[in-house]
Write an enzyme that holds these catalytic residues in place. Structure first.
Site, mmCIF file in Angstrom:
data_model
loop_
_atom_site.group_PDB
_atom_site.id
_atom_site.type_symbol
_atom_site.label_atom_id
_atom_site.label_comp_id
_atom_site.label_asym_id
_atom_site.label_seq_id
_atom_site.Cartn_x
_atom_site.Cartn_y
_atom_site.Cartn_z
ATOM 1 N N ARG A 40 -7.647 -14.846 -1.107
ATOM 2 C CA ARG A 40 -7.951 -16.248 -1.407
ATOM 3 C C ARG A 40 -7.495 -17.195 -0.303
ATOM 4 O O ARG A 40 -7.909 -18.344 -0.265
ATOM 5 C CB ARG A 40 -7.419 -16.642 -2.776
ATOM 6 C CG ARG A 40 -5.933 -16.501 -2.949
ATOM 7 C CD ARG A 40 -5.554 -16.507 -4.417
ATOM 8 N NE ARG A 40 -6.103 -17.650 -5.127
ATOM 9 C CZ ARG A 40 -5.710 -18.895 -4.958
ATOM 10 N NH1 ARG A 40 -4.749 -19.157 -4.096
ATOM 11 N NH2 ARG A 40 -6.254 -19.883 -5.618
ATOM 12 N N PRO A 48 9.611 -1.452 -4.523
ATOM 13 C CA PRO A 48 10.603 -2.412 -5.036
ATOM 14 C C PRO A 48 11.746 -2.626 -4.038
ATOM 15 O O PRO A 48 12.493 -3.589 -4.154
ATOM 16 C CB PRO A 48 11.106 -1.788 -6.341
ATOM 17 C CG PRO A 48 10.625 -0.388 -6.345
ATOM 18 C CD PRO A 48 9.484 -0.270 -5.389
ATOM 19 N N GLU A 77 9.346 8.813 -7.168
ATOM 20 C CA GLU A 77 10.639 8.362 -6.654
ATOM 21 C C GLU A 77 10.501 7.614 -5.337
ATOM 22 O O GLU A 77 11.438 7.010 -4.864
ATOM 23 C CB GLU A 77 11.574 9.568 -6.460
ATOM 24 C CG GLU A 77 12.301 9.953 -7.713
ATOM 25 C CD GLU A 77 12.969 8.759 -8.375
ATOM 26 O OE1 GLU A 77 14.014 8.305 -7.896
ATOM 27 O OE2 GLU A 77 12.435 8.267 -9.386
ATOM 28 N N ASP A 132 -2.322 -25.262 -4.305
ATOM 29 C CA ASP A 132 -1.772 -24.217 -5.167
ATOM 30 C C ASP A 132 -0.274 -24.382 -5.340
ATOM 31 O O ASP A 132 0.388 -24.956 -4.495
ATOM 32 C CB ASP A 132 -1.967 -22.835 -4.519
ATOM 33 C CG ASP A 132 -3.383 -22.343 -4.647
ATOM 34 O OD1 ASP A 132 -4.137 -22.941 -5.415
ATOM 35 O OD2 ASP A 132 -3.708 -21.360 -3.972
HETATM 36 N N1 ADE Z 1 6.332 -0.318 -6.695
HETATM 37 C C1 ADE Z 1 7.103 -0.260 -7.800
HETATM 38 N N2 ADE Z 1 7.616 -1.448 -8.093
HETATM 39 C C2 ADE Z 1 7.162 -2.324 -7.153
HETATM 40 C C3 ADE Z 1 7.358 -3.697 -6.905
HETATM 41 N N3 ADE Z 1 8.131 -4.459 -7.688
HETATM 42 N N4 ADE Z 1 6.741 -4.242 -5.847
HETATM 43 C C4 ADE Z 1 5.985 -3.484 -5.034
HETATM 44 N N5 ADE Z 1 5.766 -2.178 -5.214
HETATM 45 C C5 ADE Z 1 6.348 -1.595 -6.270
#
Ligand code: ADE
Length: 237
Positions: free
Chosen positions: A160, A94, A122, A175
């Site tokens: 794709r 994230p 974590e 797309d």
């Molecule tokens: N791992 C946890 N959340 C994630 C996300 N939003 N994008 C990529 N990997 C992740």
């Protein structure tokens, strides 16, 4: 293209690449996808892949040694600057750069070998990121319990776009996002269902009118749900 996925849950991927376009692309040898259990690269007798974070705190951190061993094995080196041309080592996290269609297109055009690391708990020991990872990618502003669904999304988006992966060469061009707009609505038979009619313009065979209608509908949809896509880099609409 060759894709190697590093995960502590290899079973997650047992069937996910066995359908539709990805399956066809694998059979046609457009892409090779291998899933590897990080645990197989664990060096200690308990096959530990994660450990508590230094400094305290919740959760577990993926250990540095198994990931170094795995990436060394897959790329031939643990020196990020010495990877063979076209090699990317991607950490799904994230904290990464949000994945956009244009990024996926760049990978599809340029990358020959992508190693994907599915983060867990974590996170991943930062030394892996510093020494081995070429790109950190997020699939959206939300937190998953691990990188596995993100890797599946990334693989799907990439495959794709590989030449020959789609039935028709033009399908990907229309797309959502490829022209900066969301896609227009689509209909198929019957032309009327429970009183709901397919727009007349789609039935009359006038291709210029159909294209115009599709573009207007795409703009309308984009304006209504994703105004941000219409705003240029300098904030202009
Ligand atoms: N791992 C946890 N959340 C994630 C996300 N939003 N994008 C990529 N990997 C992740």
């Amino acid at each position: 293209m060759k894709i190697d996925v590093l995960t502590i849950f290899p079973e997650y991927f047992d069937s996910i690449f066995e359908f539709g376009i990805i399956r066809r692309a694998k059979l046609a040898e457009i892409v090779e996808i291998n899933v590897h259990d990080i645990r197989e690269y664990a060096t200690d007798k308990h096959k530990m892949v994660d450990d508590r974070p230094f400094g305290g705190g919740d959760g577990m951190v993926l250990k540095v040694e198994p990931l170094f061993a795995a990436i060394e094995n897959l790329t031939g080196t643990s020196d990020r600057d010495a990877y063979p041309a076209g090699t990317r080592v991607v950490l799904l996290t994230p904290q990464g750069k949000p994945l956009k269609q244009a990024d996926a297109q760049n990978y599809a055009d340029d990358a020959k070998h992508i190693v994907m690391i599915c983060g867990r708990y974590e996170g991943v020991d930062e030394r892996v990121t510093e020494a081995l990872v070429t790109d950190e990618i997020s699939i959206g502003d939300y937190v998953l319990s691990g990188g596995e669904p993100a890797a599946a999304v990334f693989v799907d988006t990439l495959v794709r776009l590989l030449p020959g992966a789609l039935g028709s060469d033009t399908s990907a061009e229309n797309d959502s996002f490829s022209d900066g707009l969301l896609d227009c609505p689509h209909y198929t038979r019957p032309a009327e269902f429970r009183g709901m009619k397919v727009p007349e313009v789609l039935l009359n065979g006038n291709h210029a009118e159909i294209e115009k209608w599709r573009h207007e509908k795409a703009l309308e949809k984009t304006r209504s749900v994703r105004k941000d896509l219409l705003i240029g880099e300098n904030g202009d609409m």
